[in-house]
Design an enzyme around this catalytic site. Structure first.
Site, PDB file in Angstrom:
ATOM      1  N   THR A 267       1.500   4.344   1.614  1.00  0.00           N
ATOM      2  CA  THR A 267       2.275   4.858   2.748  1.00  0.00           C
ATOM      3  C   THR A 267       3.229   3.792   3.269  1.00  0.00           C
ATOM      4  O   THR A 267       4.376   4.091   3.626  1.00  0.00           O
ATOM      5  CB  THR A 267       1.348   5.355   3.871  1.00  0.00           C
ATOM      6  OG1 THR A 267       0.485   6.354   3.336  1.00  0.00           O
ATOM      7  CG2 THR A 267       2.129   5.921   5.034  1.00  0.00           C
ATOM      8  N   CYS A 268       2.788   2.558   3.277  1.00  0.00           N
ATOM      9  CA  CYS A 268       3.611   1.463   3.786  1.00  0.00           C
ATOM     10  C   CYS A 268       4.845   1.233   2.918  1.00  0.00           C
ATOM     11  O   CYS A 268       5.947   1.046   3.423  1.00  0.00           O
ATOM     12  CB  CYS A 268       2.792   0.177   3.863  1.00  0.00           C
ATOM     13  SG  CYS A 268       1.281   0.358   4.823  1.00  0.00           S
ATOM     14  N   SER A 269       4.651   1.250   1.601  1.00  0.00           N
ATOM     15  CA  SER A 269       5.733   0.946   0.673  1.00  0.00           C
ATOM     16  C   SER A 269       6.614   2.135   0.325  1.00  0.00           C
ATOM     17  O   SER A 269       7.793   1.962   0.004  1.00  0.00           O
ATOM     18  CB  SER A 269       5.163   0.384  -0.634  1.00  0.00           C
ATOM     19  OG  SER A 269       4.636  -0.896  -0.418  1.00  0.00           O
TER      20      SER A 269
ATOM     21  N   LEU B 280       8.111   1.421   5.452  1.00  0.00           N
ATOM     22  CA  LEU B 280       9.117   0.373   5.290  1.00  0.00           C
ATOM     23  C   LEU B 280      10.479   0.921   4.845  1.00  0.00           C
ATOM     24  O   LEU B 280      11.503   0.558   5.434  1.00  0.00           O
ATOM     25  CB  LEU B 280       8.625  -0.706   4.320  1.00  0.00           C
ATOM     26  CG  LEU B 280       9.642  -1.792   3.972  1.00  0.00           C
ATOM     27  CD1 LEU B 280      10.048  -2.585   5.208  1.00  0.00           C
ATOM     28  CD2 LEU B 280       9.081  -2.707   2.891  1.00  0.00           C
TER      29      LEU B 280
ATOM     30  N   THR C 171       0.859  -1.184   0.000  1.00  0.00           N
ATOM     31  CA  THR C 171       0.000   0.000   0.000  1.00  0.00           C
ATOM     32  C   THR C 171       0.898   1.238   0.000  1.00  0.00           C
ATOM     33  O   THR C 171       2.066   1.171   0.392  1.00  0.00           O
ATOM     34  CB  THR C 171      -0.959  -0.003   1.207  1.00  0.00           C
ATOM     35  OG1 THR C 171      -0.200  -0.095   2.404  1.00  0.00           O
ATOM     36  CG2 THR C 171      -1.935  -1.177   1.124  1.00  0.00           C
TER      37      THR C 171
END
Length: 161
Positions: free
Chosen positions: A48-50, A54, A46
């Site tokens: 924001t996550c990627s 992370l 997703t």
């Protein structure tokens, strides 16, 4: 009830795809006798996550480990194969643990589950980070919004170490 600083992590079993194939890891195996930074994302791949969360931990991995941390792990309510693909695509395979909490068992036990059905994601984890020492939560940083990665970001964790 939401987990708090001073609480012991609940027992749970994760799945992780490694270079040698799938393995099961328990909270005891991951956290007993170690200092571990654990962060959670609502979903692998997703935005924001990627693009934010992370990468910050991967870029700051050595700095975090140099401050007395034994290991770093990311957990998400995604299946083993998605987490393995994310580990490979991000360049993080073998650098940090990519833990699949596929049935949200761990997330629910922490009281950090969130219904993101409005965004077509279903039941997921809130975005957070924590420092865990020998299975006990020493710091806990929960985002107010799943689309933000500020208080749970690697830079914030570095400041706490």
């Amino acid at each position: 009830m939401t987990i708090a600083v001073g609480d012991k992590l609940p027992s749970a079993t994760f799945k992780e795809k490694t270079a040698d194939g799938p393995v099961e890891l328990t909270t005891e195996q991951l956290f007993a006798g170690k200092k571990v930074v654990l962060f959670a994302v609502p979903g692998a791949f997703t935005p924001t996550c990627s693009l934010n969360h992370l990468p910050g931990y991967l870029e700051n991995r050595d700095a975090i480990l140099s401050r007395g941390v034994d290991d770093i792990a990311v957990v998400s309510v995604n299946d083993l194969h998605v987490m393995g693909a994310w580990a490979t695509a991000s360049g993080g395979m073998g650098k940090i643990h990519f833990l699949s909490d596929w049935d949200a068992d761990f997330t629910k036990k922490l009281g950090l589950d969130i219904d993101l059905s409005a965004g077509t994601l279903g039941l997921r984890s809130k975005r957070y980070s924590m420092l865990v020492d020998d299975g006990v939560v020493k710091s806990l940083n929960i985002e107010d919004s799943p689309g933000q990665a500020t208080v749970s970001a690697a830079a914030a964790m570095l400041d706490q170490l």
